[in-house]
Design a protein around this motif. Structure first.
Motif, PDB file in Angstrom:
ATOM      1  N   HIS A 134       0.806  -1.221   0.000  1.00 44.00           N
ATOM      2  CA  HIS A 134       0.000   0.000   0.000  1.00 44.00           C
ATOM      3  C   HIS A 134       0.843   1.276   0.000  1.00 44.00           C
ATOM      4  O   HIS A 134       0.308   2.368  -0.191  1.00 44.00           O
ATOM      5  CB  HIS A 134      -0.919   0.023   1.227  1.00 44.00           C
ATOM      6  CG  HIS A 134      -1.815  -1.172   1.333  1.00 44.00           C
ATOM      7  ND1 HIS A 134      -2.710  -1.517   0.342  1.00 44.00           N
ATOM      8  CD2 HIS A 134      -1.943  -2.116   2.306  1.00 44.00           C
ATOM      9  CE1 HIS A 134      -3.358  -2.615   0.694  1.00 44.00           C
ATOM     10  NE2 HIS A 134      -2.909  -2.998   1.877  1.00 44.00           N
ATOM     11  N   THR A 142       3.046   2.582  -6.281  1.00 44.23           N
ATOM     12  CA  THR A 142       2.486   1.735  -5.236  1.00 44.23           C
ATOM     13  C   THR A 142       3.335   0.489  -5.054  1.00 44.23           C
ATOM     14  O   THR A 142       3.737  -0.149  -6.029  1.00 44.23           O
ATOM     15  CB  THR A 142       1.047   1.324  -5.589  1.00 44.23           C
ATOM     16  OG1 THR A 142       0.303   2.487  -5.946  1.00 44.23           O
ATOM     17  CG2 THR A 142       0.376   0.637  -4.408  1.00 44.23           C
ATOM     18  N   SER A 144       2.656  -2.453  -4.374  1.00 40.55           N
ATOM     19  CA  SER A 144       2.128  -3.665  -5.012  1.00 40.55           C
ATOM     20  C   SER A 144       2.633  -3.835  -6.439  1.00 40.55           C
ATOM     21  O   SER A 144       2.622  -4.950  -6.981  1.00 40.55           O
ATOM     22  CB  SER A 144       0.595  -3.628  -5.018  1.00 40.55           C
ATOM     23  OG  SER A 144       0.123  -2.525  -5.773  1.00 40.55           O
TER      24      SER A 144
END
Length: 206
Positions: A134, A142, A144
């Motif tokens: 996150h 980000t 991810s």
């Protein structure tokens, strides 16, 4: 003429355009790490530059996309094209080492990557701290997307890749250690080994 001079260049040039992004990419697997990167995503520019430098791959990337929404589409499409270019440039994989393994630190962060130019797409990715996915690295990338990058490259290039974060606190350091470890492992795997005769597989194909 020697085998080295008679071997076809391990290069690729690919363009991809969608409603979300436009990507132009060129690479040379037998380069020395030169790069010209402009993805409009600054942290990803940094990571692709590190990949080129540490894998000894000459890499040019020009890309743009709907980064007003977020960086996801642009990063994903560049990673898809990079994987496709790697697969194309590797050709029949004759004479390569095939396997690579690297352990890379960056201050408090430590990451390991193992690459098999197997022809079988697979990714195992573990160890990032809870919440890393996150975090906005540099305010725009980000966490991810790190795993997502490795997924796209592995599947498009038909590589088996294991990436493991062993330790780390700073998200920038963790991500950079992962990319550099992958680059170093890929550098070993793609390398031409004069002791390898033909395809490095008992099946005769990769």
């Amino acid at each position: 003429m020697t085998e080295a001079t008679s071997r076809a260049p391990r290069t690729a040039s690919i363009r991809r355009s969608t409603s979300e992004s436009s990507v132009e990419l060129e690479l040379n697997l037998d380069g020395n790490g030169r790069s010209h990167i402009d993805t409009t995503v600054p942290f990803f520019d940094h990571m692709l530059t590190a990949f080129a430098k540490h894998s000894l791959t000459d890499l040019t990337v020009r890309a743009s996309g709907d980064t007003d929404i977020d960086a996801h589409h642009t990063v994903e499409d560049i990673s898809i094209v990079l994987g496709q270019a790697i697969r194309q440039a590797l050709g029949d994989k004759s004479g390569i080492s095939r396997y690579g393994d690297a352990l890379v630190p960056l201050d408090e962060a430590l990451a390991q990557a193992v690459v098999d130019v197997s022809g079988r797409p697979y990714l195992v990715h573990t160890g990032e701290p809870v919440g890393f996915e996150h975090h906005l690295i540099g305010g725009h990338f980000t966490g991810s997307l790190v795993r997502h990058t490795f997924e796209a490259i592995s599947f498009q290039a038909a590589l088996t890749v294991h990436v493991r974060v062993i330790s780390g606190r700073d998200p920038h350091h963790i991500a950079e250690a992962e990319y550099k470890a992958f680059a170093r492992a890929f550098r070993q795997a793609k390398a031409l080994d004069p002791l390898v005769d033909g395809i490095p597989s008992t099946k005769g194909a990769l």
